[in-house]
Scaffold this motif. Structure first.
Motif, short mmCIF file in Angstrom:
data_model
loop_
_atom_site.label_atom_id
_atom_site.label_comp_id
_atom_site.label_asym_id
_atom_site.label_seq_id
_atom_site.Cartn_x
_atom_site.Cartn_y
_atom_site.Cartn_z
N GLY A 181 0.80 -1.22 0.00
CA GLY A 181 0.00 0.00 0.00
C GLY A 181 0.83 1.27 0.00
O GLY A 181 0.28 2.38 0.12
N ALA A 182 2.15 1.15 -0.14
CA ALA A 182 3.01 2.34 -0.10
C ALA A 182 2.88 3.15 -1.38
O ALA A 182 2.72 2.59 -2.48
CB ALA A 182 4.46 1.93 0.10
N ARG A 183 2.98 4.46 -1.23
CA ARG A 183 3.04 5.35 -2.39
C ARG A 183 4.47 5.84 -2.60
O ARG A 183 5.01 5.72 -3.68
CB ARG A 183 2.10 6.54 -2.18
N TYR A 184 5.08 6.35 -1.56
CA TYR A 184 6.45 6.87 -1.66
C TYR A 184 7.36 6.19 -0.65
O TYR A 184 6.92 5.79 0.43
CB TYR A 184 6.48 8.39 -1.41
N VAL A 185 8.62 6.08 -1.02
CA VAL A 185 9.65 5.60 -0.11
C VAL A 185 10.74 6.67 -0.06
O VAL A 185 11.27 7.08 -1.10
CB VAL A 185 10.25 4.25 -0.59
N HIS A 186 11.08 7.10 1.16
CA HIS A 186 12.08 8.14 1.36
C HIS A 186 13.27 7.51 2.08
O HIS A 186 13.12 6.94 3.16
CB HIS A 186 11.49 9.28 2.19
N VAL A 187 14.45 7.60 1.49
CA VAL A 187 15.66 6.97 2.03
C VAL A 187 16.71 8.04 2.31
O VAL A 187 16.99 8.88 1.46
CB VAL A 187 16.23 5.93 1.04
N THR A 188 17.28 7.97 3.51
CA THR A 188 18.36 8.88 3.89
C THR A 188 19.46 8.08 4.59
O THR A 188 19.24 6.96 5.05
CB THR A 188 17.87 9.99 4.85
N ASP A 189 20.66 8.67 4.66
CA ASP A 189 21.72 8.12 5.49
C ASP A 189 22.68 9.24 5.87
O ASP A 189 22.56 10.37 5.35
CB ASP A 189 22.43 6.93 4.81
N PRO A 190 23.62 8.99 6.77
CA PRO A 190 24.51 10.07 7.23
C PRO A 190 25.55 10.51 6.20
O PRO A 190 26.30 11.45 6.46
CB PRO A 190 25.23 9.44 8.45
N ALA A 363 21.20 2.88 6.46
CA ALA A 363 20.13 3.67 5.84
C ALA A 363 18.90 3.75 6.75
O ALA A 363 18.63 2.85 7.56
CB ALA A 363 19.74 3.05 4.50
N THR A 364 18.16 4.82 6.57
CA THR A 364 16.85 4.99 7.22
C THR A 364 15.79 5.08 6.13
O THR A 364 15.97 5.80 5.14
CB THR A 364 16.84 6.27 8.08
N ILE A 365 14.72 4.32 6.31
CA ILE A 365 13.66 4.25 5.30
C ILE A 365 12.33 4.66 5.93
O ILE A 365 11.89 4.06 6.93
CB ILE A 365 13.51 2.83 4.72
N GLU A 366 11.70 5.67 5.34
CA GLU A 366 10.35 6.07 5.73
C GLU A 366 9.41 5.82 4.57
O GLU A 366 9.71 6.16 3.43
CB GLU A 366 10.30 7.55 6.12
N VAL A 367 8.26 5.22 4.87
CA VAL A 367 7.26 4.90 3.86
C VAL A 367 6.05 5.80 4.04
O VAL A 367 5.58 6.01 5.16
CB VAL A 367 6.83 3.42 3.97
N GLU A 368 5.56 6.35 2.92
CA GLU A 368 4.30 7.10 2.93
C GLU A 368 3.25 6.29 2.18
O GLU A 368 3.47 5.87 1.04
CB GLU A 368 4.47 8.46 2.26
N GLY A 370 -0.85 5.31 0.83
CA GLY A 370 -1.86 5.97 0.01
C GLY A 370 -2.79 6.86 0.79
O GLY A 370 -3.35 7.83 0.24
N ASP A 371 -2.99 6.56 2.09
CA ASP A 371 -3.88 7.38 2.90
C ASP A 371 -3.18 8.57 3.54
O ASP A 371 -3.76 9.32 4.33
CB ASP A 371 -4.54 6.53 3.99
N GLY A 372 -1.89 8.75 3.19
CA GLY A 372 -1.13 9.88 3.71
C GLY A 372 -0.36 9.59 4.98
O GLY A 372 0.48 10.41 5.40
N SER A 373 -0.58 8.43 5.61
CA SER A 373 0.15 8.10 6.83
C SER A 373 1.58 7.72 6.50
O SER A 373 1.90 7.33 5.36
CB SER A 373 -0.55 6.94 7.56
N ARG A 374 2.46 7.81 7.51
CA ARG A 374 3.87 7.52 7.31
C ARG A 374 4.37 6.60 8.41
O ARG A 374 3.84 6.58 9.52
CB ARG A 374 4.69 8.81 7.31
#
Length: 387
Positions: A181-190, A363-368, A370-374
């Protein structure tokens, strides 16, 4: 040297990965330095009622062949290989070069060979395609190229192949549940990685080392050993940001290490002029340029620049990057992004290139959704429990 006593078990891992069954014609290819193992695979195929055919040549022969052939020769489709590809039911290739470093001298010829082989690759990796497996290997020369002791390379490759499939399946299911159900995946690291990709509506692919009926049903016919990742083809026209890859290997020759890669992409498209590397930047840019040219000639578009894959590494044995993409992309806590071809596993892009770039394992992964929740699903390289 790899302990031959484990060959029968490894051979059965190979066959499980491509679902070999009674009556299958299986083409087994590799280097002569692996002859005993290739034969063990062949025997395992025969015991399952299949028909094995083995091709193995030396590193020296492959070097001399590139020296002997002209660019024009290599651009021609290999007719015998096309016949084999059409006739076989499954394809196994074990890392064919005992010492890949010589290939760095043949960049133009390898580009030509890639062009000539493309129709064959379409039969194997296109639709409907063939069942296929690419397996890694470990030699003294490879260890020297990657800058690690041989026992470390063997642990990463052979040890990585020996992980219990049930454990990989459990980890893959965990990630797939988080991405459902994910729309976006945001990946960051140091280290400067910061990108966002759209995976809405795209098929999630578990690489757990076993070819299941469910995978076959959706056309997911291939895999790697070592296994251990979940991957997806992002929407090709979306996604922007920066990826920092500590080290990789040249996708054209697989014989030159590139370090400190920083890639920039926008709207799903790599920006070559903004991509840099601390070591062998000219190789990075030249390979991308060559693959773009092949794609423009073949498809009329620079498809090699399109975002092709988002992958999350899950193999517990593989704990360090050495530049061997086959193992690096399975590192637990890492994320990789590929550019180029994606039509083999749910994307829409055909290309001569599929080049993975692996982040550091924090890495750190945040998922957004379809309903806007993260939701955070990975923090500093550590998988988080799902609520």
């Amino acid at each position: 040297m790899i302990d031959e006593s484990i060959f029968p078990r490894l051979a059965n891992c190979v066959l499980d990965s491509i679902g070999v069954k009674d009556g299958d014609a299986v083409f087994i290819s590799g280097g002569s330095h692996e002859q005993r193992f290739l034969e063990e695979i062949g025997i395992a195929v025969a015991r399952r009622g299949g028909q094995p055919f083995i091709s193995a040549v030396s590193n020296d022969y492959q070097r001399r062949l590139l020296e002997a052939c002209t660019v024009e020769q290599l651009k021609r489709m290999p007719k015998i290989m096309m016949g084999i590809a059409q006739a076989m039911d499954a394809y196994v290739i074990v890392e064919p070069y005992s010492d890949p470093t010589f290939k760095a001298r043949f960049r133009e010829k390898l580009q030509a060979r890639s062009e000539g082989n493309f129709p064959v690759m379409q039969v194997i990796y296109g639709k409907p395609g063939k069942r296929w497996l690419y397996m890694g290997w470990a030699t003294e020369e490879m260890a020297r190229m990657y800058g690690v002791p041989l026992d470390v390379l063997e642990r990463l490759v052979i040890g990585g192949c020996s992980v219990e499939p049930g454990l990989l399946k459990e980890r893959c299911e965990h990630i797939m549940s988080a991405l459902k159900g994910a729309r976006y995946v945001h990946v960051t690291d140091p280290h400067g990685t910061d990108f966002r990709l759209n995976i809405e509506g795209r098929r999630l692919n578990p690489d757990d080392g076993v070819l299941s009926p469910e995978k076959v049903a959706v056309g997911d016919l291939g895999g790697n050993l070592p296994a251990g990742e979940v991957f997806v083809a992002p929407v090709e026209t979306h996604g922007s940001g920066t990826i920092y890859c500590p080290l990789t290997i040249d996708d054209l020759t697989r014989g030159t290490i590139i370090k400190g890669v920083r890639l920039v992409f926008k709207d799903g498209t790599l920006m070559p002029d903004e991509c840099t590397a601390e070591v062998n930047q000219e190789v990075l840019r030249d390979t991308i340029q060559k693959m773009v040219k092949l794609d423009v000639d073949k498809y009329g578009a620079p498809n090699a620049l399109k975002v092709a894959e988002l992958g999350i590494g899950l193999n517990p044995v593989i704990d360090r990057a050495i530049g061997y993409i086959l193992t690096d992309e399975k590192i637990g806590g890492s994320v990789h992004v590929a550019f180029g071809r994606s039509d083999m596993y749910g994307g829409n892009v055909q290309s001569n290139m599929h080049w993975d770039f692996v982040t550091a394992p924090d890495a750190t992964i945040e998922v957004e959704y379809g309903d806007g929740s993260r939701r955070l699903i990975m923090k500093d390289g550590r998988l988080l429990q799902l609520a």
